[in-house]
Write a protein that holds these residues in place. Structure first.
Motif, mmCIF file in Angstrom:
data_model
loop_
_atom_site.group_PDB
_atom_site.id
_atom_site.type_symbol
_atom_site.label_atom_id
_atom_site.label_comp_id
_atom_site.label_asym_id
_atom_site.label_seq_id
_atom_site.Cartn_x
_atom_site.Cartn_y
_atom_site.Cartn_z
ATOM 1 N N THR A 21 0.789 -1.423 0.133
ATOM 2 C CA THR A 21 -0.234 -0.186 0.086
ATOM 3 C C THR A 21 1.135 0.848 0.354
ATOM 4 N N LEU A 22 0.890 2.493 -0.874
ATOM 5 C CA LEU A 22 1.501 3.023 -0.795
ATOM 6 C C LEU A 22 0.310 4.780 -0.016
ATOM 7 N N LEU A 23 -0.431 4.212 -0.829
ATOM 8 C CA LEU A 23 -1.307 5.509 0.246
ATOM 9 C C LEU A 23 -2.290 5.165 0.490
ATOM 10 N N ASP A 24 -3.033 5.491 1.855
ATOM 11 C CA ASP A 24 -4.204 4.696 1.391
ATOM 12 C C ASP A 24 -5.508 6.027 3.100
ATOM 13 N N ARG A 25 -6.797 6.314 2.152
ATOM 14 C CA ARG A 25 -7.057 7.610 2.633
ATOM 15 C C ARG A 25 -8.670 6.889 2.617
ATOM 16 N N PRO A 26 -9.445 7.611 3.177
ATOM 17 C CA PRO A 26 -10.978 6.905 3.118
ATOM 18 C C PRO A 26 -11.202 6.869 2.330
ATOM 19 N N GLY A 27 -12.158 5.685 1.625
ATOM 20 C CA GLY A 27 -12.276 5.217 0.066
ATOM 21 C C GLY A 27 -11.632 5.715 -0.955
ATOM 22 N N VAL A 28 -9.969 5.403 -1.127
ATOM 23 C CA VAL A 28 -9.312 5.689 -2.084
ATOM 24 C C VAL A 28 -7.823 5.033 -1.474
ATOM 25 N N ARG A 29 -7.196 3.972 -2.118
ATOM 26 C CA ARG A 29 -5.853 3.342 -1.777
ATOM 27 C C ARG A 29 -5.462 2.843 -2.653
ATOM 28 N N ILE A 30 -4.615 3.396 -2.889
ATOM 29 C CA ILE A 30 -3.193 3.500 -3.972
ATOM 30 C C ILE A 30 -2.462 2.772 -3.630
ATOM 31 N N PRO A 45 -11.288 -16.387 -8.998
ATOM 32 C CA PRO A 45 -11.400 -14.772 -9.723
ATOM 33 C C PRO A 45 -11.294 -14.632 -8.200
ATOM 34 N N TYR A 46 -10.323 -12.711 -9.020
ATOM 35 C CA TYR A 46 -10.986 -11.735 -7.516
ATOM 36 C C TYR A 46 -12.159 -11.185 -8.246
ATOM 37 N N GLU A 47 -13.198 -11.052 -6.951
ATOM 38 C CA GLU A 47 -14.539 -9.870 -7.428
ATOM 39 C C GLU A 47 -14.391 -8.939 -5.668
ATOM 40 N N GLN A 48 -14.251 -8.047 -6.192
ATOM 41 C CA GLN A 48 -13.851 -6.402 -5.354
ATOM 42 C C GLN A 48 -15.640 -5.701 -5.048
ATOM 43 N N ALA A 49 -16.151 -5.135 -4.093
ATOM 44 C CA ALA A 49 -17.015 -4.048 -3.566
ATOM 45 C C ALA A 49 -16.527 -3.118 -4.498
ATOM 46 N N GLN A 50 -15.335 -2.974 -4.788
ATOM 47 C CA GLN A 50 -14.370 -0.911 -5.427
ATOM 48 C C GLN A 50 -14.373 -1.605 -6.422
ATOM 49 N N ASP A 51 -14.549 -0.619 -7.351
ATOM 50 C CA ASP A 51 -13.256 0.497 -8.596
ATOM 51 C C ASP A 51 -12.184 -0.329 -8.311
ATOM 52 N N ILE A 81 -11.638 -0.903 -13.452
ATOM 53 C CA ILE A 81 -11.959 -2.476 -13.190
ATOM 54 C C ILE A 81 -13.149 -2.751 -12.498
ATOM 55 N N PRO A 82 -14.140 -2.437 -12.887
ATOM 56 C CA PRO A 82 -15.833 -2.357 -11.877
ATOM 57 C C PRO A 82 -15.626 -2.653 -11.143
ATOM 58 N N ALA A 83 -16.456 -2.746 -9.694
ATOM 59 C CA ALA A 83 -16.787 -2.985 -8.515
ATOM 60 C C ALA A 83 -18.015 -4.222 -8.761
ATOM 61 N N GLY A 84 -17.622 -5.600 -8.697
ATOM 62 C CA GLY A 84 -18.137 -6.648 -9.036
ATOM 63 C C GLY A 84 -18.404 -7.511 -9.704
ATOM 64 N N VAL A 85 -17.189 -6.526 -10.987
ATOM 65 C CA VAL A 85 -16.758 -7.124 -11.726
ATOM 66 C C VAL A 85 -15.654 -8.723 -12.083
ATOM 67 N N ARG A 86 -15.714 -9.919 -12.078
ATOM 68 C CA ARG A 86 -15.439 -11.231 -12.077
ATOM 69 C C ARG A 86 -13.922 -10.536 -12.654
ATOM 70 N N HIS A 87 -12.841 -10.935 -12.290
ATOM 71 C CA HIS A 87 -11.692 -10.630 -13.361
ATOM 72 C C HIS A 87 -10.636 -11.904 -12.799
ATOM 73 N N ALA A 102 -2.232 -0.166 -8.743
ATOM 74 C CA ALA A 102 -3.580 0.028 -8.615
ATOM 75 C C ALA A 102 -4.329 0.979 -7.624
ATOM 76 N N VAL A 103 -5.244 1.321 -8.332
ATOM 77 C CA VAL A 103 -5.760 2.475 -7.294
ATOM 78 C C VAL A 103 -7.374 1.797 -7.309
ATOM 79 N N HIS A 104 -7.678 2.119 -5.403
ATOM 80 C CA HIS A 104 -9.146 1.474 -5.364
ATOM 81 C C HIS A 104 -9.829 2.767 -5.037
ATOM 82 N N ILE A 105 -11.185 2.483 -5.459
ATOM 83 C CA ILE A 105 -12.071 4.029 -5.093
ATOM 84 C C ILE A 105 -13.192 3.401 -4.675
ATOM 85 N N ALA A 106 -13.692 3.469 -3.745
ATOM 86 C CA ALA A 106 -15.007 3.498 -2.947
ATOM 87 C C ALA A 106 -16.538 3.170 -3.882
ATOM 88 N N ALA A 107 -17.299 2.688 -4.256
ATOM 89 C CA ALA A 107 -18.327 3.037 -5.763
ATOM 90 C C ALA A 107 -18.920 3.315 -4.514
#
Lengths: 107, 107
Positions: A21-30, A45-51, A81-87, A102-107
């Motif tokens: 993890t490079l940066l961790d903020r509410p709603g955003v993690r790099i 497969p991966y399937e995440q609740a966040q974009d 990779i939109p939230a909920g899309v298996r990959h 990877a930038v994880h963004i709260a949906a």
């Protein structure tokens, strides 16, 4: 001010991909991800609740997303990779590190 | 699924830096910035209400942040420019594109 390098201190090959993890903020993690020939198991497969927005920084990969064609990623390629899309990562080159941003963004 | 390349279709040199929004979400905006020898005027530093995480993708730059030493950025280097901290790009190499990735995060 400190600056760090995404391509420095790459972890050696191991059984698992490396996540940092490079940066961790509410709603955003790099995050930096380093692969060495890793693939995602077909039955897990991966399937995440966040974009997840990903950028291929170095190396290469093939990526499968549910409902889409498989794509090959080269340095500079980016996609959402939109939230909920298996990959699944279906290929990364063995014998060299593949570095993802990877930038994880709260949906 | 569409994927695009951060290093493709780079704009030609022009009087101003080039800004392209790659993803725009509430609280998060991902942007590509392309410089061609541009610097920030000394009397007009940037100062933003949002945190800005930057990654040097290609090229090079020197960056000044208020209260810090000037730093030289090479590909792979990343750093956080906190909200409210004045900063200036003091050098980018002329004659070649410098490509930045910026993630703007609501403070």
């Amino acid at each position: 001010m400190t600056n760090r390098n995404l391509l420095a201190k790459l972890p050696p090959p191991s059984a698992e991909e490396d996540f940092a993890t490079l940066l961790d903020r509410p709603g955003v993690r790099i995050e930096r991800i380093v692969s060495h020939g890793h693939v995602t198991p077909p039955d897990a497969p991966y399937e995440q609740a966040q974009d997840e927005w990903v950028l291929m920084v170095a190396g290469a990969a093939r990526l499968w997303l549910e409902g889409s064609d498989e794509v090959t990623l080269s340095p500079g390629d980016h996609l959402l990779i939109p939230a909920g899309v298996r990959h699944r990562v279906t290929w990364t080159p063995p014998g060299q590190p593949t570095v993802w941003l990877a930038v994880h963004i709260a949906a």
